[in-house]
Design a protein around this motif. Sequence first.
Motif, PDB file in Angstrom:
ATOM      1  N   TYR A   1     -10.488   2.818  -5.613  1.00 47.79           N
ATOM      2  CA  TYR A   1     -10.376   1.987  -4.417  1.00 47.79           C
ATOM      3  C   TYR A   1     -11.696   2.014  -3.655  1.00 47.79           C
TER       4      TYR A   1
ATOM      5  N   SER B   1     -12.138  -3.277   0.727  1.00 41.77           N
ATOM      6  CA  SER B   1     -10.690  -3.510   0.625  1.00 41.77           C
ATOM      7  C   SER B   1     -10.288  -4.104  -0.714  1.00 41.77           C
TER       8      SER B   1
ATOM      9  N   PRO C   1     -12.937   1.352  -0.140  1.00 39.52           N
ATOM     10  CA  PRO C   1     -12.371   1.101   1.192  1.00 39.52           C
ATOM     11  C   PRO C   1     -13.161   0.115   2.033  1.00 39.52           C
TER      12      PRO C   1
ATOM     13  N   TYR D   1      -3.780  -6.571  -1.539  1.00 41.45           N
ATOM     14  CA  TYR D   1      -2.775  -7.161  -0.659  1.00 41.45           C
ATOM     15  C   TYR D   1      -2.120  -8.382  -1.303  1.00 41.45           C
TER      16      TYR D   1
END
Length: 205
Positions: free
Chosen positions: A25, A30, A27, A47
């Motif tokens: 990941y 995103s 950050p 998302y």
Amino acid sequence: MWNKRSQKCLKTYSGHTDYVICNLYIPYYSFFISSGFDTSLRLWDPYKGIQTKVVKSSNVMCMEYIEYYNQPCIVTGDVKYKIIVWSVRTMEKIVQCGEHKGFIWQIVRLDNQFNFASGSQDKLIKVWSGNDLKLKHELKGHEKAVRALMSLEDGFRLVSGSFDRTIRIWDYQIGVCLVAVSYTHLTLPTIYSVQISVVAVSLKK
């Protein structure tokens, strides 16, 4: 994607055509990156649950986030024994900075200067400079493949776990082993996953 507290699956991501090896990941951007035995690296929007980019690669066994010349990058280790730096923004290869003589099982960032270390089937741990990507130290001592690495927060110690059923603590700044502990009664999955965390946590106290 899983909820850490409830341990329930929140979202499933589909796209790889063979086993998924690892993921990372990022950050600040995103999104996350995954590698698979389908010889691909894939960027995902966590998302929306969709992949945003696919690039061909060798089977990447491990990856870590670094900064190279103030550029966000990932560094990967693959089954062809190569360590490659990629641009996060474009997912293009920037440079091959080095290699091992066996599978590269793990890469870990070491400190806020973004130096990093790689552990391999060739029994070696290599410490690399994040500034010029040159080899700083070769840490020798394990008698079998190095399967796990963990950097401690004190800025100079690195913990390694190996198929030789030992855990070693290194001063990676000068390239020496400080402690070697044998766990001959443990199974191999335990030695390179659970016990390395236990040792690392106990050293922080």
